[in-house]
Design a protein around this motif. Sequence first.
Motif, PDB file in Angstrom:
ATOM      1  N   SER A 140       0.868  -1.166   0.000  1.00 54.92           N
ATOM      2  CA  SER A 140       0.000   0.000   0.000  1.00 54.92           C
ATOM      3  C   SER A 140       0.905   1.215   0.000  1.00 54.92           C
ATOM      4  CB  SER A 140      -0.895   0.022   1.243  1.00 54.92           C
ATOM      5  OG  SER A 140      -1.764  -1.081   1.243  1.00 54.92           O
ATOM      6  N   VAL A 141       0.626   2.154  -0.891  1.00 54.08           N
ATOM      7  CA  VAL A 141       1.498   3.304  -1.059  1.00 54.08           C
ATOM      8  C   VAL A 141       0.740   4.575  -0.704  1.00 54.08           C
ATOM      9  CG1 VAL A 141       2.962   4.529  -2.698  1.00 54.08           C
ATOM     10  CG2 VAL A 141       2.699   2.064  -2.902  1.00 54.08           C
ATOM     11  N   CYS A 142       1.370   5.404   0.137  1.00 50.51           N
ATOM     12  CA  CYS A 142       0.804   6.687   0.528  1.00 50.51           C
ATOM     13  C   CYS A 142       1.959   7.595   0.932  1.00 50.51           C
ATOM     14  CB  CYS A 142      -0.197   6.529   1.675  1.00 50.51           C
ATOM     15  SG  CYS A 142       0.512   5.775   3.154  1.00 50.51           S
ATOM     16  N   GLY A 143       1.683   8.862   1.170  1.00 45.82           N
ATOM     17  CA  GLY A 143       2.729   9.771   1.609  1.00 45.82           C
ATOM     18  C   GLY A 143       2.578  11.158   1.033  1.00 45.82           C
ATOM     19  N   ILE A 144       3.674  11.904   1.115  1.00 45.81           N
ATOM     20  CA  ILE A 144       3.681  13.298   0.688  1.00 45.81           C
ATOM     21  C   ILE A 144       4.262  13.403  -0.711  1.00 45.81           C
ATOM     22  CG2 ILE A 144       4.599  15.595   1.236  1.00 45.81           C
ATOM     23  CD1 ILE A 144       4.591  14.701   4.178  1.00 45.81           C
ATOM     24  N   ARG A 145       3.765  14.355  -1.466  1.00 47.76           N
ATOM     25  CA  ARG A 145       4.091  14.603  -2.875  1.00 47.76           C
ATOM     26  C   ARG A 145       3.495  13.487  -3.728  1.00 47.76           C
ATOM     27  NH1 ARG A 145       7.793  18.707  -4.281  1.00 47.76           N
ATOM     28  NH2 ARG A 145       6.910  18.339  -6.323  1.00 47.76           N
ATOM     29  N   THR A 146       2.185  13.483  -3.802  1.00 46.69           N
ATOM     30  CA  THR A 146       1.409  12.483  -4.529  1.00 46.69           C
ATOM     31  C   THR A 146       2.020  12.148  -5.887  1.00 46.69           C
ATOM     32  OG1 THR A 146      -0.571  13.378  -3.466  1.00 46.69           O
ATOM     33  CG2 THR A 146      -0.907  11.941  -5.384  1.00 46.69           C
ATOM     34  N   GLU A 147       2.336  13.182  -6.681  1.00 45.27           N
ATOM     35  CA  GLU A 147       2.786  13.008  -8.063  1.00 45.27           C
ATOM     36  C   GLU A 147       4.279  12.760  -8.187  1.00 45.27           C
ATOM     37  OE1 GLU A 147       4.167  16.981  -7.096  1.00 45.27           O
ATOM     38  OE2 GLU A 147       2.422  15.826  -6.473  1.00 45.27           O
ATOM     39  N   GLN A 148       4.994  12.814  -7.104  1.00 38.89           N
ATOM     40  CA  GLN A 148       6.443  12.662  -7.179  1.00 38.89           C
ATOM     41  C   GLN A 148       6.856  11.393  -6.449  1.00 38.89           C
ATOM     42  OE1 GLN A 148       8.788  16.266  -6.609  1.00 38.89           O
ATOM     43  NE2 GLN A 148      10.252  15.100  -5.423  1.00 38.89           N
ATOM     44  N   CYS A 149       7.132  11.467  -5.167  1.00 42.89           N
ATOM     45  CA  CYS A 149       7.631  10.315  -4.422  1.00 42.89           C
ATOM     46  C   CYS A 149       6.618   9.173  -4.362  1.00 42.89           C
ATOM     47  CB  CYS A 149       8.040  10.734  -3.013  1.00 42.89           C
ATOM     48  SG  CYS A 149       9.419  11.896  -2.989  1.00 42.89           S
ATOM     49  N   VAL A 150       5.356   9.498  -4.142  1.00 44.80           N
ATOM     50  CA  VAL A 150       4.357   8.442  -3.977  1.00 44.80           C
ATOM     51  C   VAL A 150       4.091   7.748  -5.313  1.00 44.80           C
ATOM     52  CG1 VAL A 150       2.118   7.862  -2.985  1.00 44.80           C
ATOM     53  CG2 VAL A 150       3.352   9.850  -2.126  1.00 44.80           C
ATOM     54  N   VAL A 154       0.084  -3.291  -6.241  1.00 46.21           N
ATOM     55  CA  VAL A 154       0.170  -1.978  -5.597  1.00 46.21           C
ATOM     56  C   VAL A 154      -1.220  -1.408  -5.339  1.00 46.21           C
ATOM     57  CG1 VAL A 154       1.060   0.372  -5.805  1.00 46.21           C
ATOM     58  CG2 VAL A 154       2.375  -1.541  -6.759  1.00 46.21           C
ATOM     59  N   LEU A 155      -1.450  -1.041  -4.086  1.00 48.76           N
ATOM     60  CA  LEU A 155      -2.646  -0.301  -3.702  1.00 48.76           C
ATOM     61  C   LEU A 155      -2.210   1.141  -3.495  1.00 48.76           C
ATOM     62  CD1 LEU A 155      -4.154  -2.725  -1.016  1.00 48.76           C
ATOM     63  CD2 LEU A 155      -4.568  -2.682  -3.487  1.00 48.76           C
ATOM     64  N   PHE A 156      -2.778   2.063  -4.261  1.00 54.18           N
ATOM     65  CA  PHE A 156      -2.449   3.483  -4.153  1.00 54.18           C
ATOM     66  C   PHE A 156      -3.549   4.134  -3.328  1.00 54.18           C
ATOM     67  CE2 PHE A 156      -1.933   7.874  -5.527  1.00 54.18           C
ATOM     68  CZ  PHE A 156      -0.555   8.006  -5.565  1.00 54.18           C
ATOM     69  N   ARG A 194      -3.838  -0.147  -8.167  1.00 54.87           N
ATOM     70  CA  ARG A 194      -5.283  -0.086  -7.960  1.00 54.87           C
ATOM     71  C   ARG A 194      -5.520   1.058  -6.980  1.00 54.87           C
ATOM     72  NH1 ARG A 194      -9.071  -3.069  -4.541  1.00 54.87           N
ATOM     73  NH2 ARG A 194      -7.343  -4.301  -3.737  1.00 54.87           N
ATOM     74  N   ILE A 195      -6.381   1.996  -7.331  1.00 55.80           N
ATOM     75  CA  ILE A 195      -6.677   3.143  -6.484  1.00 55.80           C
ATOM     76  C   ILE A 195      -7.684   2.693  -5.426  1.00 55.80           C
ATOM     77  CG2 ILE A 195      -7.458   5.542  -6.426  1.00 55.80           C
ATOM     78  CD1 ILE A 195      -4.951   4.962  -8.247  1.00 55.80           C
TER      79      ILE A 195
END
Length: 145
Positions: free
Chosen positions: A60-70, A84-86, A136-137
């Motif tokens: 599961s992926v989350c964090g800061i800078r949605t379009e960059q690091c995440v 991958v779960l976004f 998958r969102i």
Amino acid sequence: MLHVEEGSGNAFDPALGLVRPLDGLEPSEGEPVLTKTAHNAFTTTGLHRLLTERGITEVSVCGIRTEQCVETTARVASDLGFSVLFVTEATATHPLGAPGTPPELPLDELLADPRTLPAEEVIRRTEYALSGRFARIVTIGEALD
């Protein structure tokens, strides 16, 4: 996972004391805390090995800078074979200026430029780019199930 830029003097410089888990997200005893210096959670951290050794196949992926690091982490994870779960609602970003916009432009001037993408649009476009291709969102609730 913490992003560090040692010696930078910015918010990611551990010497300033800002690079730490958020309150309520402190690691459990024995839980690894990895630091990254790249725009994804795999390149500089040993995370791939750690997950593979534990037999983990979904992240599961989350964090800061949605379009960059995440987003970059989601793409690399997918390329490495992980499901991958976004978790979009557990990401954050800021408005993006048009190409050529000075990075030090004050926020009020950035927002006054009609070419600026609001944070909500950056997040929506990131979902479009990842959905069905790299991830998958999902909602927070779906990720926790």
